[in-house]
Write an enzyme that holds these catalytic residues in place. Structure first.
Site, PDB file in Angstrom:
ATOM      1  CB  ALA A 128     -10.127  -8.435   4.088  1.00  0.00           C
ATOM      2  CG  LEU A 129     -11.669  -2.722   4.974  1.00  0.00           C
ATOM      3  CD1 LEU A 129     -12.117  -1.644   5.673  1.00  0.00           C
ATOM      4  CD2 LEU A 129     -12.961  -3.470   4.340  1.00  0.00           C
ATOM      5  CB  THR A 130      -5.579  -2.448   3.810  1.00  0.00           C
ATOM      6  OG1 THR A 130      -6.253  -1.670   4.713  1.00  0.00           O
ATOM      7  CG2 THR A 130      -4.304  -1.805   3.455  1.00  0.00           C
ATOM      8  N   PRO A 132      -2.002  -3.930  -1.030  1.00  0.00           N
ATOM      9  CG  PRO A 132      -0.865  -5.753  -1.880  1.00  0.00           C
ATOM     10  CD  PRO A 132      -2.196  -5.314  -1.699  1.00  0.00           C
ATOM     11  CB  ALA A 134      -5.889   0.621  -2.150  1.00  0.00           C
ATOM     12  CD  GLN A 285       9.133  23.215  38.799  1.00  0.00           C
ATOM     13  OE1 GLN A 285      10.063  23.944  38.174  1.00  0.00           O
ATOM     14  NE2 GLN A 285       8.366  23.832  39.336  1.00  0.00           N
ATOM     15  CD  GLU A 369     -11.459   1.007  12.200  1.00  0.00           C
ATOM     16  OE1 GLU A 369     -12.227   1.565  11.638  1.00  0.00           O
ATOM     17  OE2 GLU A 369     -11.626  -0.129  12.406  1.00  0.00           O
ATOM     18  CD  GLU A 373      -0.731  11.661   9.088  1.00  0.00           C
ATOM     19  OE1 GLU A 373      -1.492  10.678   9.177  1.00  0.00           O
ATOM     20  OE2 GLU A 373       0.403  11.765   9.951  1.00  0.00           O
TER      21      GLU A 373
HETATM   22  C1  LIG Z   1      -1.054  -3.692  12.622  1.00  0.00           C
HETATM   23  C2  LIG Z   1      -1.909  -3.350  11.401  1.00  0.00           C
HETATM   24  C3  LIG Z   1      -3.146  -3.836  11.639  1.00  0.00           C
HETATM   25  C4  LIG Z   1      -4.040  -3.769  10.443  1.00  0.00           C
HETATM   26  N1  LIG Z   1      -5.238  -4.231  10.169  1.00  0.00           N
HETATM   27  C5  LIG Z   1      -6.053  -4.072   9.340  1.00  0.00           C
HETATM   28  C6  LIG Z   1      -7.200  -4.867   8.966  1.00  0.00           C
HETATM   29  O1  LIG Z   1      -7.553  -5.847   9.943  1.00  0.00           O
HETATM   30  N2  LIG Z   1      -7.861  -4.665   7.799  1.00  0.00           N
HETATM   31  C7  LIG Z   1      -7.737  -3.746   6.855  1.00  0.00           C
HETATM   32  O2  LIG Z   1      -8.308  -3.586   6.016  1.00  0.00           O
HETATM   33  N3  LIG Z   1      -6.702  -2.984   7.083  1.00  0.00           N
HETATM   34  C8  LIG Z   1      -5.732  -3.011   8.235  1.00  0.00           C
HETATM   35  N4  LIG Z   1      -4.427  -2.186   8.500  1.00  0.00           N
HETATM   36  C9  LIG Z   1      -4.229  -1.187   7.450  1.00  0.00           C
HETATM   37  C10 LIG Z   1      -4.510   0.307   7.746  1.00  0.00           C
HETATM   38  O3  LIG Z   1      -5.835   0.427   7.961  1.00  0.00           O
HETATM   39  C11 LIG Z   1      -3.856   0.906   6.744  1.00  0.00           C
HETATM   40  O4  LIG Z   1      -2.602   0.813   7.112  1.00  0.00           O
HETATM   41  C12 LIG Z   1      -4.398   2.454   6.913  1.00  0.00           C
HETATM   42  O5  LIG Z   1      -5.666   2.759   6.686  1.00  0.00           O
HETATM   43  C13 LIG Z   1      -3.204   3.435   6.050  1.00  0.00           C
HETATM   44  O6  LIG Z   1      -3.197   2.963   4.877  1.00  0.00           O
HETATM   45  P1  LIG Z   1      -1.713   2.754   4.292  1.00  0.00           P
HETATM   46  O7  LIG Z   1      -0.895   2.076   5.145  1.00  0.00           O
HETATM   47  O8  LIG Z   1      -1.761   2.275   2.911  1.00  0.00           O
HETATM   48  O9  LIG Z   1      -1.269   4.426   4.052  1.00  0.00           O
HETATM   49  P2  LIG Z   1      -1.189   5.299   2.739  1.00  0.00           P
HETATM   50  O10 LIG Z   1      -2.875   5.488   2.548  1.00  0.00           O
HETATM   51  O11 LIG Z   1      -0.255   5.064   1.764  1.00  0.00           O
HETATM   52  O12 LIG Z   1      -0.834   6.819   3.592  1.00  0.00           O
HETATM   53  C14 LIG Z   1       0.467   7.089   3.641  1.00  0.00           C
HETATM   54  C15 LIG Z   1       0.763   8.282   4.391  1.00  0.00           C
HETATM   55  O13 LIG Z   1      -0.027   9.434   3.656  1.00  0.00           O
HETATM   56  C16 LIG Z   1      -0.909  10.258   4.350  1.00  0.00           C
HETATM   57  N5  LIG Z   1      -2.199  10.293   3.396  1.00  0.00           N
HETATM   58  C17 LIG Z   1      -3.091   9.428   2.564  1.00  0.00           C
HETATM   59  N6  LIG Z   1      -3.586   9.994   1.995  1.00  0.00           N
HETATM   60  C18 LIG Z   1      -3.812  11.335   2.264  1.00  0.00           C
HETATM   61  C19 LIG Z   1      -4.728  12.531   2.080  1.00  0.00           C
HETATM   62  N7  LIG Z   1      -5.752  12.704   1.413  1.00  0.00           N
HETATM   63  N8  LIG Z   1      -4.575  13.989   2.755  1.00  0.00           N
HETATM   64  C20 LIG Z   1      -3.405  13.722   3.917  1.00  0.00           C
HETATM   65  N9  LIG Z   1      -2.461  12.591   4.007  1.00  0.00           N
HETATM   66  C21 LIG Z   1      -2.879  11.515   3.341  1.00  0.00           C
HETATM   67  C22 LIG Z   1      -1.414   8.904   5.496  1.00  0.00           C
HETATM   68  O14 LIG Z   1      -1.885   9.654   6.401  1.00  0.00           O
HETATM   69  C23 LIG Z   1      -0.112   8.554   5.621  1.00  0.00           C
HETATM   70  O15 LIG Z   1       0.449   9.356   6.732  1.00  0.00           O
HETATM   71  C24 LIG Z   1      -3.734  -2.532   9.489  1.00  0.00           C
HETATM   72  C25 LIG Z   1      -2.473  -1.732   9.504  1.00  0.00           C
HETATM   73  C26 LIG Z   1      -1.779  -2.253  10.691  1.00  0.00           C
HETATM   74  C27 LIG Z   1      -0.292  -1.439  10.646  1.00  0.00           C
END
Ligand SMILES: Cc1cc2nc3c(=O)[nH]c(=O)nc-3n(C[C@H](O)[C@H](O)[C@H](O)COP(=O)(O)OP(=O)(O)OC[C@H]3O[C@@H](n4cnc5c(N)ncnc54)[C@H](O)[C@@H]3O)c2cc1C
Length: 390
Positions: A128-130, A132, A134, A285, A369, A373
């Protein structure tokens, strides 16, 4: 940070393991995947079978009851399963990230208490890292843990947590010092079992990756003993949570390989069966060009992923290799799923055919993971670091 020791497995053992996984996929998984996916039904029976196969302890050391598999074997298992149903790999993958954090950084008492149950699958969980606000910027999390005698009081919200509903515990990343500079020094990782103060906010509805629960988790005055702090020292959480990312990225790359190969297999079969203008479409083709690209992408993705896994098994730093594999294989998954769907014509758009599921599942591999980007930025930084001007 210690590197894992060189892990090996006899080739015959690996082949035997992969054969039994294949038998299980053909006999027990393939017949039920469509219904489970469409109904978004948790595959309880499959989870029991995964326990018997030892998948919940795949990378956990044998001394704690795991299989202690090298990354190369683990990656091939994930590829094989993902070519049939990628979503079920999520049930043991993020669980193994939790186990890895405990095995690598936990105190002897924490390892003895938690690892045997995790390895057998009796205790299941996730990471559990993510939050709303971050995701990519993990150091911006706000969930806080305040020391209160021999306990910690935790408040905050996590989201998108895989296994958040069906699992009974998570590795929970929090801030123990909100004012620390740099920010990562104020972060700590806890083993958080479900008990009062820890509840599921809601189940999240998704485009694909069905049947595995993704949840919002809420912590309100959640009180746990200080012995749940992994390693027993505050401020290590960011390193502990992200140190599993190399293996995590190899795992997502393997999922991408599975989807890319699965989409290719479906297209290969369909293109030889479907006829237009008096011949199978694989003799046109335009379709040959697509199949040629798809086969090459799938093969390249597999080789990059095994290359990263081999570097990991040798105990080398492999963030560059794992990043390249994750980036390339997940894009290959998305492209192959799209091209396979097009080769299926209207039937690709039908819920009766498997390709629509691969098409919906593929995009997740580009997000999880570390988004692609971010992956490209990591690759570039590492590339420059390894190639300084002399
Ligand atoms: C089905 C599913 C399962 C998941 N399971 C887990 C889980 O088990 N545990 C957990 O902790 N998380 C989980 N996640 C969360 C996932 O790890 C995050 O969604 C991911 O890290 C991206 O974070 P965000 O969605 O907040 O996007 P944001 O960080 O808000 O990014 C939005 C966009 O901006 C881009 N961006 C952001 N910063 C930069 C930068 N510095 N340079 C260039 N581009 C950038 C990103 O690439 C993306 O395109 C899950 C997500 C999904 C969809």
């Amino acid at each position: 940070m210690t590197k894992p020791a060189l892990r090996q497995i006899e080739r015959t053992d690996e082949e035997q393991l992969l054969r039994s996984i294949d038998r299980w996929l053909q006999r027990d998984v393939k017949p039920v995947v469509k219904q489970h996916d469409h109904d978004d039904l948790y595959p309880s029976k499959i989870v029991e079978q995964m326990k018997e196969l030892g998948l919940f302890g795949a990378t956990v050391s044998p001394e704690y009851g795991g299989l202690g598999l090298p990354a190369r074997t683990y990656a091939q298992i994930v590829m094989q399963i993902s070519s049939v149903w990628m979503a079920i790999t999520g049930i043991f993958n993020s669980h193994l990230m939790l186990a890895l954090a405990i095995e690598k950084f936990g105190t002897p008492a924490q390892k003895a208490k938690w690892l045997p149950g995790l390895a057998s699958g009796e205790v299941r969980g996730g990471l559990a890292l993510t939050e709303p606000d971050a995701g990519t910027d993990l150091q911006a999390i706000r969930t806080s843990a305040r020391r209160d005698g021999e306990h910690y009081l935790i408040n905050g919200t996590k989201t998108w947590i895989s296994n958040g509903i069906e699992g009974s515990c998570v590795a929970l990343l929090v801030k123990t010092d909100a004012h620390a500079e740099p920010r990562y020094r104020g972060m700590s990782l806890f083993i958080a079992p479900k008990q009062p103060g820890f509840r599921v906010g809601k189940k999240l509805e998704k485009l694909g990756y069905n049947s595995i629960d993704s949840a919002e988790l809420i912590f309100e005055d959640y009180r746990i003993g200080a012995d749940h702090l992994i390693g027993g020292i505050e401020g290590q959480g960011f390193v502990q949570a992200t140190s599993g990312l190399e293996l995590g990225r190899i795992n997502v790359a393997a999922r991408g390989v599975g989807i890319a190969e699965g989409a290719l297999r479906l297209a290969t079969e369909y293109a030889q069966l479907r006829r237009t203008f008096g011949k199978p479409i694989c003799e046109h083709q335009a379709i040959q060009l697509k199949l040629g690209d798809m086969a090459t992408r799938a093969r390249a993705a597999r080789l990059l992923t095994l290359d990263a896994a081999d570097a990991f098994d040798r105990g080398e730093r492999c963030d560059l290799e794992a990043g390249m594999a994750k980036y390339f294989a997940s894009e290959a998954a998305l492209e192959n799923a799209t091209e396979s769907l097009r080769i299926h014509g209207a039937y690709g758009y039908s819920k009766e055919y498997d390709i629509e599921r691969l098409y919906r599942d593929a995009p997740l591999t580009c997000i999880g993971e570390g988004t692609n980007e971010l992956q490209r930025i990591i690759i570039s930084k590492q590339w420059i670091k390894r190639n300084p001007i002399s």
